[in-house]
Design an enzyme around this catalytic site. Structure first.
Site, short mmCIF file in Angstrom:
data_model
loop_
_atom_site.label_atom_id
_atom_site.label_comp_id
_atom_site.label_asym_id
_atom_site.label_seq_id
_atom_site.Cartn_x
_atom_site.Cartn_y
_atom_site.Cartn_z
CG ASP A 1 31.52 39.22 -0.34
OD1 ASP A 1 30.41 38.29 -0.31
OD2 ASP A 1 31.86 38.65 -1.84
CD GLU B 1 32.98 36.52 4.17
OE1 GLU B 1 33.28 35.52 4.23
OE2 GLU B 1 33.41 37.34 4.31
CD GLU B 2 30.67 45.81 5.17
OE1 GLU B 2 30.99 47.04 5.79
OE2 GLU B 2 31.39 45.43 4.11
N GLY B 3 27.24 42.27 5.82
CA GLY B 3 25.78 42.42 6.51
C GLY B 3 25.39 41.15 7.21
#
Length: 522
Positions: free
Chosen positions: A216, A219-221
């Site tokens: 998602d 989550e990545e950020g």
């Protein structure tokens, strides 16, 4: 009489020495002692995941090495005293390893992390990193080929993890925007084949559930924010410190994450952008957003789509006739340069092949206009203030201190460092660099001749004018960062790769969602 005087003097001397020794002893016992570190560094994610926190901060020196990065013994000295450090005689686990594969839109990368788990929290000891091209999404319907493309990276992981540790070293594969944009059917087949290949042909236990999945954007950020601030020593260090904002520019998407501060009578508006995080005994309320479709490669396509649509309107390109190659002029190319065979995707079934050529005179401002246009700043903003596309974002000017760092990385780094920008520069300097690149070869020689490799980079990649204008637009027009604001960039901090991978690897030190393999595959 004389003897009595000597005795009195002798007794006085003995008494004075005794008092002095007592005074020194008391002062010694009152000396300040080294305090123990916090015992429960945890990250609480919204879905209840408990993530082991970072160790005491790694030194803040920034080392820009080659793509292959190995970090040795940066933090082991920080946790040797206090209640957080387990005695080596009590600890039986020693070092643990985690293998994380970042399946990005333009390439895949392996990160092998080594942690000393005889400290609480665990200490990051070593990272091995390597990347390759192309990304999983380039294999389209060839799911088997996509899975096997990871073999060179997995060989590096096999070499990095000791043989007796492999069957208890979890592996996860996290895909990002590139695979997401392939669609559910194609991406699901690729991920299923990747999991099968890992389970059948490698000794590493594959993480259950979302261990092989599309991550998602949220989550990545946030994981990228955790990684950067952990490596900078801003979090997990005991006392709560100001944190850095992070701006990650990938190929398919871009992320912004920062910790805004508001007056006592204000707070962040609720919504999907709000992320509550607990780390190292401190709470953080983060603003985060992942702008899908605004990574560098997607930004290129959006700008080129504007040019193709104009050509369709004028009749230069016949709409729907995608079998032929068209010739178009682009203001985003320097004079005298060409970008041949560019695929411009209007929709899944409408992809044009175009040979772009630069104008006779530099047209950087027109390129910047196109870059601003694709951000849709005029979109309806339901919850002001907004960044672009109508997305709410607290003002970086009003809610983020000027003394706190803004870190831009990934493609921001890749497009600035080869051309000689330092690791710290203003947005105005980035804008000036874009203008210089768009001016073409006539000025390149005088500006870049002293920067090793820069002229060859510009010659082999004609899209740098477009890329730099898109980055300036994204940061200035999109995120409303003032031109005078200083930015920092890095590929690594203390030899550890920036990005989301370290933050996402921390949960895997706990075996709640994986178990050691009984039968080893070597």
């Amino acid at each position: 009489m004389h003897i009595n005087s000597v005795v009195r003097n002798y007794r006085f001397l003995i008494g004075a020495l005794t008092a002095l020794m007592l005074l020194l002893l008391l002062r010694s016992s009152a000396s300040p002692q080294v305090g123990s570190l916090a015992n429960s560094n945890k990250v609480d994610t919204p879905d209840g995941l408990k993530v082991p926190g970072a160790s005491s901060p790694i030194s803040q020196n920034i080392n820009e090495d080659s793509q292959k990065q190995t970090a040795k013994d940066h933090t082991s000295q920080n946790l040797e005293s206090g209640s957080n450090s387990l005695s080596k005689s009590q600890c039986t686990e020693g070092h643990k390893y985690v293998v994380m594969i970042d399946a990005g839109s333009t390439g895949s990368r392996v990160h092998v992390y080594e942690f000393d788990v005889c400290t609480q929290p665990p200490t990051l000891i070593n990272e091995t990193f390597e990347m390759l091209k192309p990304g999983l999404s380039s294999f389209d319907i060839d799911a088997v080929g996509a899975a096997k493309s990871l073999d060179p990276l997995l060989k590096i992981a096999m070499d990095a993890v000791p043989k007796d540790k492999r069957n208890c070293t979890p592996v996860a594969v996290k895909a990002t925007a590139g695979l997401r944009m392939l669609g559910d059917e194609k991406s699901s087949k690729i991920l299923a084949q990747v999991r099968k290949h890992l389970e059948q042909d490698y000794p590493f236990p594959v993480v259950d559930g979302d261990g092989v999945s599309i991550m998602d954007g949220e989550e990545e950020g946030v994981y990228a924010w955790v990684t950067a601030n952990y490596l900078l020593g801003n979090i997990g260090a005991g006392s709560k410190l100001p944190t850095a904002a992070v701006f990650d520019l990938g190929g398919g998407s871009t992320q912004i994450v920062f910790e805004p501060s508001f007056p006592p009578n204000e707070k962040m508006v609720d919504g999907e952008h709000k992320y509550e995080l607990s780390f190292g005994g401190h709470d953080y309320t983060l603003y985060q957003f992942s702008h899908l479709g605004y990574g560098l490669m997607q930004g290129r396509n959006k700008i080129n789509t504007e040019l193709v649509n104009v050509a369709i309107s004028s009749g230069t390109i016949t709409k729907g006739q995608t079998a032929r190659t068209y010739e178009l002029s682009s203001p985003c190319l320097p004079p005298g340069t060409t970008a041949e065979g560019e695929k411009v995707k209007i929709s899944d079934d409408e992809i044009y092949t175009v040979n772009f050529k630069g104008p006779k005179v530099p047209a950087g401002p027109q390129c910047r206009y196109l870059a601003d246009k694709i951000l849709n700043k005029d979109a309806k903003c339901n919850t002001p203030p907004c960044s672009f596309n109508g997305i709410h974002q607290p003002s970086l000017v009003h809610t983020f201190k000027e003394t706190s760092d803004l870190y831009v990385f990934s493609y921001f780094y890749d497009r600035t460092q080869p051309l000689g920008l330092p690791l710290s520069f203003t947005l105005q300097e980035l804008q000036d660099l874009a203008r210089t690149v768009c001016n073409g070869e006539e000025v390149w020689e005088s500006v870049f001749s002293g920067i090793e490799g820069s002229l060859s980079e510009l010659s082999k990649e004609p899209q740098w004018c477009l890329d730099l204008n898109f980055q300036v637009s994204l940061l200035h027009t999109g995120y409303d960062i003032p031109l005078q604001r200083e930015l920092r960039t890095a590929k690594t901090i203390a030899n550890n790769e920036l990005g989301w991978c370290l933050g996402a690897s921390l949960p895997l030190l706990e075996s709640a969602n994986w178990s050691c393999k009984v039968s080893k595959v070597e």
